[in-house]
Design a protein around this motif. Structure first.
Motif, PDB file in Angstrom:
ATOM      1  N   UNK A  75      73.588   7.338 -15.941  1.00 28.77           N
ATOM      2  CA  UNK A  75      74.187   7.865 -16.790  1.00 28.77           C
ATOM      3  C   UNK A  75      75.573   8.177 -15.672  1.00 28.77           C
ATOM      4  N   UNK A  76      75.358   8.874 -14.505  1.00 23.77           N
ATOM      5  CA  UNK A  76      76.386   9.500 -13.239  1.00 23.77           C
ATOM      6  C   UNK A  76      77.208   8.887 -12.670  1.00 23.77           C
ATOM      7  N   UNK A  77      75.835   7.254 -12.320  1.00 22.38           N
ATOM      8  CA  UNK A  77      76.776   6.344 -11.570  1.00 22.38           C
ATOM      9  C   UNK A  77      78.103   5.540 -12.915  1.00 22.38           C
ATOM     10  N   UNK A  78      77.337   5.023 -14.162  1.00 28.10           N
ATOM     11  CA  UNK A  78      78.526   5.122 -14.713  1.00 28.10           C
ATOM     12  C   UNK A  78      80.041   5.646 -14.942  1.00 28.10           C
ATOM     13  N   UNK A 116      81.095  15.539  -5.290  1.00 24.75           N
ATOM     14  CA  UNK A 116      81.109  16.346  -5.962  1.00 24.75           C
ATOM     15  C   UNK A 116      82.131  18.010  -6.312  1.00 24.75           C
ATOM     16  N   UNK A 117      82.881  18.918  -5.480  1.00 22.18           N
ATOM     17  CA  UNK A 117      83.025  19.950  -5.349  1.00 22.18           C
ATOM     18  C   UNK A 117      84.342  19.169  -4.525  1.00 22.18           C
ATOM     19  N   UNK A 118      84.339  18.579  -3.881  1.00 19.75           N
ATOM     20  CA  UNK A 118      85.616  17.800  -3.012  1.00 19.75           C
ATOM     21  C   UNK A 118      86.820  17.595  -4.230  1.00 19.75           C
ATOM     22  N   UNK A 126      80.930  17.835 -14.792  1.00 18.09           N
ATOM     23  CA  UNK A 126      78.828  16.784 -14.799  1.00 18.09           C
ATOM     24  C   UNK A 126      77.896  16.785 -13.444  1.00 18.09           C
ATOM     25  N   UNK A 127      78.814  16.429 -12.249  1.00 24.62           N
ATOM     26  CA  UNK A 127      77.610  16.172 -11.618  1.00 24.62           C
ATOM     27  C   UNK A 127      77.512  17.858 -10.858  1.00 24.62           C
TER      28      UNK A 127
END
Length: 170
Positions: free
Chosen positions: A92-95, A22-24, A60-61
Motif C-alpha cells: 500500500x505504501x509503495x502504491x 518520510x519525515x524530510x 502515512x509512512x
C-alpha cells in the motif's frame, strides 16, 4: 550466524531510513501546503493537490512505519508483526509513493529548471524539486523493502510457517 541475526539489524535500519526520508518529505510538503494555503501562489491546483497527496503519504509512512519494528522488538501482537502484515503495509505504501512521485513529476514536467523559474518569478522551485526527489528516493527504498519481504515470505512458506508467520524467524 543464523539468518535471523542478519535480518534484525537490516530490518531496523530499513525502517529508520524510510522513516527519516518520510519525515524530510513531511517537512517539505507541510511547508509547501502551508504556503499554498496562506498565499495561494501555487502554479496550478493540480500541483497544489499533488503536494497535499505527498503530505498524506508522508504522514502515512511517518506514523505507521515505526509500528512494525516496535512490535517485533516487543514481541507482541504477532499478527501485526507477520510477513503478511508487512507485505500489505509495504504494498500500500509503495502504491501511494509511486502515485505521488509520478504525479508530482508529471506536474513539474520532470523537474523545474530553477534558473528559468527565477526569471519568470515562479516560486518554490528548490522545494518542489526536493519534494520530487525525496518522493522517488522513498519509493526506491520501499521497492527494495517490498522485494526483500517477498523473499522472506517465500522462505517462511518453505519453512512451513506461511505468511502468518513472524517476519524474523525465532
Amino acid at each position: 550466524m543464523s539468518y535471523s541475526s542478519y535480518l534484525k539489524p537490516g530490518y531496523f535500519i530499513f525502517f529508520v531510513v524510510i522513516l527519516v526520508i518520510a519525515i524530510i518529505e513531511l517537512s517539505i510538503s507541510a511547508w509547501l501546503t502551508s504556503r499554498y494555503n496562506s498565499r495561494h501562489d501555487f502554479l496550478s491546483t493540480t500541483e497544489r493537490d499533488r503536494v497535499r497527496f505527498l503530505l498524506f503519504c508522508s504522514v502515512w509512512t511517518t506514523f505507521l512505519s515505526p509500528i512494525f519494528p516496535v512490535l517485533l522488538f516487543l514481541g507482541g501482537l504477532e499478527i501485526l508483526a507477520s510477513v503478511a502484515a508487512h507485505l500489505v503495509f509495504l504494498f500500500v505504501s509503495w502504491v501511494f509513493w509511486l502515485s505521488g512521485a509520478a504525479a508530482i513529476t508529471q506536474s513539474l514536467g520532470g523537474g523545474l529548471d530553477c534558473e528559468y523559474v527565477t526569471i519568470h518569478h515562479l516560486v518554490y522551485c528548490g522545494q518542489l524539486n526536493a519534494l520530487e526527489a525525496f518522493a522517488w528516493i522513498e519509493w526506491v527504498f520501499l521497492t527494495l523493502g517490498f522485494v526483500f519481504v517477498i523473499v522472506v515470505a517465500v522462505r517462511a512458506g518453505q519453512r512451513g510457517q506461511g505468511y502468518r508467520g513472524p517476519m524474523v524467524p525465532k
